[in-house]
Design an enzyme around this catalytic site. Structure first.
Site, PDB file in Angstrom:
ATOM      1  N   ASP A   8       0.805  -1.239   0.000  1.00  0.00           N
ATOM      2  CA  ASP A   8       0.000   0.000   0.000  1.00  0.00           C
ATOM      3  C   ASP A   8       0.839   1.291   0.000  1.00  0.00           C
ATOM      4  O   ASP A   8       0.298   2.374   0.209  1.00  0.00           O
ATOM      5  CB  ASP A   8      -1.005   0.002   1.172  1.00  0.00           C
ATOM      6  CG  ASP A   8      -0.334  -0.146   2.528  1.00  0.00           C
ATOM      7  OD1 ASP A   8       0.870  -0.475   2.569  1.00  0.00           O
ATOM      8  OD2 ASP A   8      -1.011   0.057   3.546  1.00  0.00           O
ATOM      9  N   GLU A  23      14.371  -3.405  10.407  1.00  0.00           N
ATOM     10  CA  GLU A  23      15.252  -3.009   9.311  1.00  0.00           C
ATOM     11  C   GLU A  23      16.708  -3.176   9.727  1.00  0.00           C
ATOM     12  O   GLU A  23      17.532  -3.680   8.978  1.00  0.00           O
ATOM     13  CB  GLU A  23      14.966  -1.555   8.909  1.00  0.00           C
ATOM     14  CG  GLU A  23      13.595  -1.322   8.265  1.00  0.00           C
ATOM     15  CD  GLU A  23      12.447  -1.198   9.276  1.00  0.00           C
ATOM     16  OE1 GLU A  23      12.696  -1.326  10.503  1.00  0.00           O
ATOM     17  OE2 GLU A  23      11.295  -0.983   8.833  1.00  0.00           O
TER      18      GLU A  23
HETATM   19  N1  UDP Z   1       1.111  -7.748   6.053  1.00  0.00           N
HETATM   20  C1  UDP Z   1       1.122  -9.129   6.110  1.00  0.00           C
HETATM   21  N2  UDP Z   1       0.497  -9.757   7.168  1.00  0.00           N
HETATM   22  C2  UDP Z   1      -0.132  -9.065   8.169  1.00  0.00           C
HETATM   23  C3  UDP Z   1      -0.120  -7.657   8.114  1.00  0.00           C
HETATM   24  C4  UDP Z   1       0.516  -7.034   7.046  1.00  0.00           C
HETATM   25  O1  UDP Z   1       1.651  -9.777   5.212  1.00  0.00           O
HETATM   26  O2  UDP Z   1      -0.689  -9.689   9.093  1.00  0.00           O
HETATM   27  C5  UDP Z   1       1.780  -7.058   4.934  1.00  0.00           C
HETATM   28  C6  UDP Z   1       0.931  -5.972   4.262  1.00  0.00           C
HETATM   29  O3  UDP Z   1       0.172  -6.492   3.185  1.00  0.00           O
HETATM   30  C7  UDP Z   1       1.983  -4.975   3.814  1.00  0.00           C
HETATM   31  C8  UDP Z   1       3.078  -5.126   4.871  1.00  0.00           C
HETATM   32  O4  UDP Z   1       2.903  -6.410   5.461  1.00  0.00           O
HETATM   33  O5  UDP Z   1       2.513  -5.285   2.537  1.00  0.00           O
HETATM   34  C9  UDP Z   1       2.987  -4.042   5.952  1.00  0.00           C
HETATM   35  O6  UDP Z   1       1.690  -4.097   6.521  1.00  0.00           O
HETATM   36  P1  UDP Z   1       0.749  -2.814   6.642  1.00  0.00           P
HETATM   37  O7  UDP Z   1       0.733  -2.074   5.354  1.00  0.00           O
HETATM   38  O8  UDP Z   1      -0.556  -3.268   7.180  1.00  0.00           O
HETATM   39  O9  UDP Z   1       1.549  -2.048   7.780  1.00  0.00           O
HETATM   40  P2  UDP Z   1       1.898  -0.524   7.917  1.00  0.00           P
HETATM   41  O10 UDP Z   1       2.266  -0.013   6.563  1.00  0.00           O
HETATM   42  O11 UDP Z   1       0.663   0.106   8.441  1.00  0.00           O
HETATM   43  O12 UDP Z   1       3.036  -0.511   8.863  1.00  0.00           O
HETATM   44 MN    MN Z   2       1.495  -0.256   4.647  1.00  0.00          MN
END
Ligand code: UDP
Ligand code: MN
Length: 253
Positions: free
Chosen positions: A114, A199
């Protein structure tokens, strides 16, 4: 022959998954010599993602691994409590190591489903020698976070939280030479890394801060944004369910 970009994306079932993957794939379609490693957070590959990938036009590998139960955030837990997508990214690394035992001229980038990516960053990261870095927009509770450079080297990081971490930068702000990953077969992201150290857990074992290669015009430009898709409101859908109905389930959204 230009180096290959391996774009590793963890993804999981959520209401916006198909929309997010559609938007991302249509960015990636503009990038030559890119291989998309899409790793589902599920026990098996889902039909939705399988169908989506078959039609998206991007060169891909489709993998799946479920995050172990103890590492999943429970409902109500804050989002940062447990790192997300870690097993999935590690499986992506494993896939690269297995498929390119003799090395490959390429670069590895962890791109969440996203985020927002300016195409310029791809042509810059492609030639990463060890680890390249650049700022990320809309992250860490700030307008941006990122490296501060002087004379072409990273001298410090702009972040309000533990700037001394080995890599005080979001996943979207660095890329790794593929050979470095293949030559260091044990290096992966630490599923147990403390908050904010995910990271760092991989980068600290591959390069020192002095070796970071600044991109994005000496880190003065934002070319990647940590955008987050809002969770859609399902008020009427919930009402329908209470009455024993739902929107036509044969309609894939
Ligand atoms: N994601 C995943 N499993 C989960 C939650 C998130 O594979 O249980 C993936 C999600 O699709 C994205 C990445 O990990 O590509 C980061 O997650 P998210 O975008 O929800 O986190 P944020 O950007 O809010 O830190
Ligand atoms: Mn995200």
């Amino acid at each position: 022959q230009i180096p290959t970009i391996f774009f590793i994306t963890p993804t999981y079932k959520r209401l916006t998954q198909k929309a997010d993957l559609t938007r991302l794939s249509q960015t990636l379609l503009h990038v030559p010599k890119l291989h998309w490693i899409l790793v589902e957070d599920s026990h098996e590959k889902t039909n939705l993602v399988q169908r989506f990938l078959a039609g998206c036009g991007v060169q891909f590998s489709h993998l799946a691994v479920r995050t172990p139960k103890q590492l999943i955030t429970k409902e109500g837990d804050p989002r940062w409590l447990k790192a997300r997508g870690v097993e999935q990214r590690n499986l992506g690394l494993k896939w690269i190591r297995q498929n390119y035992k003799d090395g490959i001229d390429g670069v590895i980038y962890f791109g969440d489903d996203d985020n927002t990516y300016d195409l310029k960053i791809f042509e810059q990261m492609r030639y990463t020698k060890k680890i390249s870095v650049w700022p990320v927009g809309l992250v860490g509770g700030l307008k941006w976070e990122g490296p501060i450079c002087k004379d072409g080297s990273v001298v410090k990081f702009y972040t309000l939280w533990k700037p001394q971490r080995p890599m005080p930068l979001d996943m979207a702000g660095f890329a790794i030479n593929a050979k470095l990953i293949i030559d260091n077969p044990d290096v992966e992201m630490d599923t147990m890394a403390a908050r904010g150290y995910l990271e760092s857990s991989i980068v600290s074992r591959l390069a020192t801060r002095g070796e970071f290669e600044p991109l994005a015009n000496n880190c003065k430009e934002i070319l990647v944004w940590h955008t987050q898709t809002a969770e859609p409101k399902m008020k009427q859908e919930d009402r329908l369910k209470q009455m024993g109905f739902e929107s036509d389930p044969s309609m894939e959204v």
